[in-house]
Structure formats: structure tokens, C-alpha cells
Scaffold this motif. Structure first.
Motif, mmCIF file in Angstrom:
data_model
loop_
_atom_site.group_PDB
_atom_site.id
_atom_site.type_symbol
_atom_site.label_atom_id
_atom_site.label_comp_id
_atom_site.label_asym_id
_atom_site.label_seq_id
_atom_site.Cartn_x
_atom_site.Cartn_y
_atom_site.Cartn_z
ATOM 1 N N LEU A 121 -48.232 -0.415 -7.834
ATOM 2 C CA LEU A 121 -48.690 -1.144 -6.640
ATOM 3 C C LEU A 121 -50.205 -1.303 -6.658
ATOM 4 O O LEU A 121 -50.946 -0.350 -6.895
ATOM 5 C CB LEU A 121 -48.254 -0.412 -5.380
ATOM 6 N N GLU A 122 -50.650 -2.536 -6.381
ATOM 7 C CA GLU A 122 -52.075 -2.851 -6.232
ATOM 8 C C GLU A 122 -52.325 -3.294 -4.794
ATOM 9 O O GLU A 122 -51.632 -4.157 -4.273
ATOM 10 C CB GLU A 122 -52.479 -3.977 -7.184
ATOM 11 N N GLY A 123 -53.323 -2.694 -4.157
ATOM 12 C CA GLY A 123 -53.719 -3.092 -2.808
ATOM 13 C C GLY A 123 -55.153 -3.593 -2.810
ATOM 14 O O GLY A 123 -56.008 -3.036 -3.492
ATOM 15 N N GLN A 152 -53.984 -7.645 0.831
ATOM 16 C CA GLN A 152 -52.946 -8.101 -0.102
ATOM 17 C C GLN A 152 -52.362 -6.907 -0.837
ATOM 18 O O GLN A 152 -53.082 -5.989 -1.243
ATOM 19 C CB GLN A 152 -53.534 -9.083 -1.120
ATOM 20 N N VAL A 153 -51.053 -6.917 -0.998
ATOM 21 C CA VAL A 153 -50.357 -5.895 -1.780
ATOM 22 C C VAL A 153 -49.413 -6.595 -2.739
ATOM 23 O O VAL A 153 -48.690 -7.521 -2.351
ATOM 24 C CB VAL A 153 -49.571 -4.920 -0.877
ATOM 25 N N THR A 167 -47.739 -10.167 -1.250
ATOM 26 C CA THR A 167 -47.884 -10.672 0.112
ATOM 27 C C THR A 167 -49.298 -10.448 0.622
ATOM 28 O O THR A 167 -49.884 -9.392 0.401
ATOM 29 C CB THR A 167 -46.890 -9.972 1.067
ATOM 30 N N VAL A 168 -49.830 -11.471 1.297
ATOM 31 C CA VAL A 168 -51.105 -11.352 2.000
ATOM 32 C C VAL A 168 -50.788 -11.219 3.484
ATOM 33 O O VAL A 168 -50.076 -12.034 4.050
ATOM 34 C CB VAL A 168 -52.000 -12.578 1.756
ATOM 35 N N PHE A 208 -47.455 -2.532 5.495
ATOM 36 C CA PHE A 208 -46.746 -2.990 4.303
ATOM 37 C C PHE A 208 -45.582 -2.075 3.910
ATOM 38 O O PHE A 208 -44.715 -2.474 3.128
ATOM 39 C CB PHE A 208 -47.706 -3.055 3.098
ATOM 40 N N SER A 209 -45.572 -0.843 4.399
ATOM 41 C CA SER A 209 -44.618 0.162 3.914
ATOM 42 C C SER A 209 -43.166 -0.310 3.913
ATOM 43 O O SER A 209 -42.479 -0.196 2.877
ATOM 44 C CB SER A 209 -44.757 1.458 4.726
#
Length: 308
Positions: A121-123, A152-153, A167-168, A208-209
């Protein structure tokens, strides 16, 4: 909401702001049943959470680190997966950055796969804004202040680097009666009030979780053979991952990458050959297990294991 309550505390600490509320924020309490959140017999997928990024270099790294820690804790609290800080896996990310400031997710995914991770995962923080609006009608003017975070994730599978979530999200808090010193410059205000930044950024990523958990349902669980010593086969997944004594696991070869012959784009990885099965007999370490051969042969370190 938790953000309103946290902001109320932060605002009381900020010198350039005063609070003038008519009714005050609504308070909402959410209980989470920690006993029945997860069926212990189900295996948990491993998600590696990379250090959060920010398009602006004016905001400190420290609040991004704290926001990521809260995000990891929130994901783990669900009981549905094991969220890992990338620092736990001793991965050198400095060599995996692209010119645009993001991660080379294909390279990161490949490295993460060999470490037993199922997804990465990138945030990223894209923007933080403060907006002020005054009602000019009437003698008593009502001031509304908005705090907005654009984040954004994206999540990719460790095996193959396929993107399964991107998703933003724009999270906005608007509260009447919060009076900010007039003619506030957004960057200066946020630099002078790091507590405010931390609260709204943390809340944005926590939102976002549920979506991240749903995205991980699209991929299958897997582990890896870490070592082979005689008739004992050591796996990098164990009790914390949800495996039980007596479980049977398939041992699979990694298949070949398949590319579109015309466009050259990566389609995916073909299923590998089934080598045989293992039977789990005990645990070791923090989250490892020991298995013996149930059927088949030719097992090697780093071979993939799946539920039978």
C-alpha cells in the motif's frame, strides 16, 4: 465524530484561533467488539504499508509517520489482515522511487513478495487547504471554516504487481463558529499549527480502511517456504497468520509472466505447477510454522504455499 472532538481539543491549544459555538459539535461513540471480529481459523493476508508521501516538502515527515502508525493500527484492529510497517522487513525503498516522487510499485511488489507479503500500500497527501467563508447577511455574521485534505491510496498485489485499489479521497470538515485570524495564508497557518495537520491527515487516511479491506478480498492468501532442514519445512506464516495445526497446504511453483503479444502490456502471471502438499505440525518464532511433507517432492526455499 472523532475528527470534530479532536479538532475541539486542538483548537483550544492554537493561539491564533478562538471558538464561538452555539450548540457545539455532536458526539458520537463507536464500540468495536474485539472478541468476535475475526474467525481465528481463517488465514490473514499480509499488507505492507509504505511510508506516506507528500507532494509538498513544506510539511514535516513526523505527522505523516504518526498518521501511518494510526492507519496500520486501525487496519490491524479489524482482525482481517496483518498490516506491516515496511521498516519491519528491512526493505531499502530509496532505490525504488520514481522521478515523479512516488514508489516504483512493480519493483516494491517484487521485493515484498519474496518477504511473504500479499499486497503493498502507498499513501500520498496531495493537498491540504483551509477555507474561510463569512455570511454577510444580517448584523451578526456567521463564520464557517473548512479544513480539507486530499489524499490518495493505492494497493498492488505482491505477486505480479497488479493494481487492485487506487482512489483519491477528499475529506472536509466544516464547522461554524471557529474564528481564524483574518487573512490567514494556508501554508503559514498549517506550518504554525502542526497539531491541526496531524488530526485532519490522520482522519483522512483512516477513512480508507474499509475500502482497503474490501480490495484485499480480491486476492488469495499465500505464504512462502523460508527454509528446509531435513524432513522439516519452515514457513514464513504461522499462528498469527491464522494457520492451525494439521492444516494442509499446497506447494506451488511460480508461473511465468504473460504479456500481450501486440501491446506488450503485462496481463498477469500464469498458475504455477503443483508440487505437492504439506501438513502443519507446530509453530516457531513470531509468526512462523513447521510442516512435514504430506505428498509430492522437489520443494525449494521461496516456493509459494496456499491453503489446500
Amino acid at each position: 465524530m472523532r475528527l470534530l472532538l479532536a479538532l475541539a481539543v486542538v483548537i483550544s491549544m492554537v493561539g491564533c484561533m478562538t471558538v464561538d459555538r452555539a450548540g457545539g459539535p455532536r458526539r458520537e461513540v463507536r464500540d468495536e467488539n474485539q472478541v468476535t471480529l475475526k474467525d481465528e481459523s481463517s488465514p490473514r493476508k499480509r499488507l505492507m504499508v509504505l511510508p506516506f508521501l507528500d507532494v509538498s516538502d513544506k510539511r514535516p515527515q513526523s505527522f505523516r509517520d504518526r498518521a501511518r502508525s494510526a492507519f496500520i493500527a486501525d487496519l490491524n484492529r479489524s482482525g482481517d489482515l496483518i498490516a506491516l510497517d515496511s521498516r519491519e522487513l528491512s526493505l531499502d525503498l530509496s532505490k525504488m522511487m520514481d522521478p515523479a516522487g512516488g514508489y516504483k510499485m512493480t519493483e516494491v511488489a517484487k521485493a515484498a513478495s519474496s518477504l511473504g507479503v500479499n499486497a503493498v500500500l502507498e499513501g500520498r497527501i496531495l493537498d491540504i487547504r483551509v477555507q474561510r467563508k463569512s455570511d454577510n447577511v444580517g448584523v451578526v455574521r456567521q463564520l464557517t471554516t473548512g479544513f480539507e485534505v486530499v489524499a490518495q491510496v493505492r494497493v498492488v498485489t505482491a505477486r505480479g504487481g497488479k493494481e487492485i485499489f487506487n482512489t483519491v479521497k477528499t475529506v472536509t470538515l466544516k464547522d461554524q463558529g471557529i474564528r481564524v485570524a483574518e487573512r490567514v495564508e494556508t501554508d503559514k497557518f498549517l506550518q504554525n499549527n502542526p497539531e491541526m495537520i496531524e488530526v485532519i491527515v490522520k482522519d483522512a487516511f483512516l477513512d480508507f480502511s474499509p475500502q482497503v479491506l474490501a480490495a484485499l478480498d480480491k486476492i488469495s492468501w499465500e505464504g512462502r517456504i523460508a527454509a528446509i532442514q531435513g524432513d522439516r519445512i519452515y514457513l514464513n506464516v504461522g499462528k498469527i497468520s491464522g494457520l492451525q495445526m494439521g492444516d494442509l497446504l499446497k506447494v506451488m511453483e511460480d508461473g511465468d509472466d504473460i504479456y500481450d503479444p501486440e501491446s506488450g502490456t503485462h496481463i498477469g502471471r500464469a498458475p504455477g505447477r503443483l508440487k505437492g502438499t504439506l501438513e502443519l505440525i507446530s509453530y516457531f518464532g513470531t509468526d512462523g510454522s513447521i510442516a512435514i511433507i504430506h505428498s509430492g517432492s522437489g520443494f525449494k526455499e521461496n516456493d509459494r504455499v496456499e491453503l489446500y
